[in-house]
Structure formats: C-alpha cells, structure tokens
Design a protein around this motif. Sequence first.
Motif, short mmCIF file in Angstrom:
data_model
loop_
_atom_site.label_atom_id
_atom_site.label_comp_id
_atom_site.label_asym_id
_atom_site.label_seq_id
_atom_site.Cartn_x
_atom_site.Cartn_y
_atom_site.Cartn_z
N GLN A 145 -25.19 2.28 -22.35
CA GLN A 145 -24.23 2.77 -23.32
C GLN A 145 -22.87 2.14 -23.05
O GLN A 145 -22.26 2.40 -22.01
CB GLN A 145 -24.10 4.30 -23.27
N PHE A 168 -32.39 13.05 -20.26
CA PHE A 168 -31.51 12.04 -19.68
C PHE A 168 -30.81 12.55 -18.43
O PHE A 168 -30.53 13.74 -18.29
CB PHE A 168 -30.43 11.64 -20.69
N GLY A 169 -30.49 11.62 -17.53
CA GLY A 169 -29.64 11.90 -16.39
C GLY A 169 -28.17 11.77 -16.79
O GLY A 169 -27.85 11.57 -17.96
N LYS A 170 -27.29 11.89 -15.78
CA LYS A 170 -25.86 11.85 -16.06
C LYS A 170 -25.32 10.43 -16.13
O LYS A 170 -24.19 10.21 -16.56
CB LYS A 170 -25.10 12.63 -14.98
N GLY A 215 -18.99 12.33 -19.68
CA GLY A 215 -19.52 12.10 -18.33
C GLY A 215 -20.93 12.59 -18.12
O GLY A 215 -21.41 12.62 -16.98
N GLN A 216 -21.61 12.96 -19.19
CA GLN A 216 -22.97 13.47 -19.10
C GLN A 216 -23.91 12.61 -19.94
O GLN A 216 -23.48 11.83 -20.78
CB GLN A 216 -23.04 14.91 -19.60
N GLY A 217 -25.21 12.80 -19.70
CA GLY A 217 -26.19 12.16 -20.55
C GLY A 217 -26.44 12.99 -21.80
O GLY A 217 -26.06 14.16 -21.87
N PRO A 218 -27.07 12.40 -22.81
CA PRO A 218 -27.37 13.14 -24.03
C PRO A 218 -28.34 14.29 -23.75
O PRO A 218 -29.24 14.17 -22.92
CB PRO A 218 -28.02 12.09 -24.93
N TYR A 250 -31.58 3.21 -20.42
CA TYR A 250 -30.74 2.92 -21.58
C TYR A 250 -29.34 2.52 -21.09
O TYR A 250 -28.89 2.95 -20.03
CB TYR A 250 -30.60 4.16 -22.48
N PHE A 307 -28.28 4.95 -18.14
CA PHE A 307 -28.95 6.24 -18.05
C PHE A 307 -30.45 6.04 -17.87
O PHE A 307 -31.05 5.18 -18.54
CB PHE A 307 -28.74 7.05 -19.32
N SER A 314 -31.01 21.24 -19.53
CA SER A 314 -30.90 20.85 -18.14
C SER A 314 -31.25 19.37 -18.02
O SER A 314 -31.99 18.84 -18.83
CB SER A 314 -31.85 21.66 -17.28
N GLN A 315 -30.69 18.72 -16.99
CA GLN A 315 -30.89 17.29 -16.81
C GLN A 315 -32.00 17.09 -15.80
O GLN A 315 -31.94 17.60 -14.68
CB GLN A 315 -29.59 16.62 -16.36
#
Lengths: 112, 113
Positions: free
Chosen positions: A37, A102-104, B40-43, A35, A88, A1-2
């Motif tokens: 990316q 991490f978030g999305k 489209g998501q985080g790790p 972070y 992120f 889960s985020q």
Amino acid sequence: SQQGEEDPQALSIQEGENATMNCSYKTSINNLQWYRQNSGRGLVHLILIRSNEREKHSGRLRVTLDTSKKSSSLLITASRAADTASYFCATSFGAGSYQLTFGKGTKLSVIP
Amino acid sequence: EAGVVQSPRYKIIEKKQPVAFWCNPISGHNTLYWYLQNLGQGPELLIRYENEEAVDDSQLPKDRFSAERLKGVDSTLKIQPAELGDSAVYLCASSPTGLETQYFGPGTRLLVL
C-alpha cells in the motif's frame, strides 16, 4: 481482530539493499498473501502462497511459508525508492473461505 | 481494464451527520468487499457480497452502518449518524468468484469533526 502480525513495524534501508519482512499468524490457514500500500492509495496484491507451498518467487520478491512456525517472510531484493510503502500480510482460513484477515503492516522506507 | 472506482476520495462531516460511500467494482467481479482501515492498521472486513447477496456482514455495526449492492454491481456503504470514531479510510475491493486475490480501490478518507 488481526490475525497476522508483521515484524518489524518499520524498516529503513538504502537503495540496493535487501528488505525482509516477517509475518506471524495464529490459526491454520488456506493461503497467505502479501499486499503493498503506497501512501494514500489502495492495496495492491503482490503474491499468494498456499499452505502446501514453502517458497514462491515473483520478480524481485521471494516469499517463504513455515506452517509449523505459523510464519511467513517477504524478501525484496535490490530495493528501489519506488518500493517505499507499507506491506501487509493477509491470511485466509477455513474451507472455501475467501475472507482475508490483515496484519498491521510493515512500513518500508527505501532511501535513494 | 479499469480498476475499482470509489467516490468520494475525501469527505469531512460533522458528527451525527449521515455519509455515504460509493464503489464500482471491476467489471465481471461478482464478489465485493468493504473494509475499514484505521491509521497505522491493516484493513478490517465490514461486509462481503456475492453478487447482490451479503454473505458475511458479521463485522458491520448494524446500528449505524448499512450497505447495499443493487443489481450485483455498484455498492453503497452508509453511516448514519456518524461518530468521531468513524474517522478512517473506507476501502472497497472486488474479485472474481472463486479467486482469492482481491483488487482494491483507492479508498474514501472520512474525517468526522
């Protein structure tokens, strides 16, 4: 889960403008990290802020943390085309934990 | 200083086939992480190693995923058999023990057909 949720999901600005991204989280944290990316690449650490800190700076980056609102913001000043990337937030919680959640992410586009 | 190395960078396989990913962390980094990143998501963390010991593998689907870190340096992540839903980027990261900052490799992009 985020754990973290970034806002907005996408942001498009002109070169030279400032970019602000927000992150909200659910549980108490030890620290919060941001972070970057670039497309097709791994993540690069930008800045870490601890739960007892309110603001940190690194070059053109400014991060704030409001633990009462469980939120953080990342400000990039005088943006450049090279800042185009996904950003992120990642939270660490629990004593002695180095696990990051991490978030999305926020997808930032800086238009030259 | 060399960064985290991962190979292959891309992999295309048919479903039900096995696949393996390799990671070489930064020299001296005792902690190694494997993450899964969907589009489209985080790790999302799969497994964390301290030296050769897996200290957190609660998110690793153990029916088809396995990992090892022999001698506490390089690590291999395996999927057998692969499913369509496994298509994603698999990221490896490392850090010195006691440091919260993680250093990521470029990832392996897996496509399962």
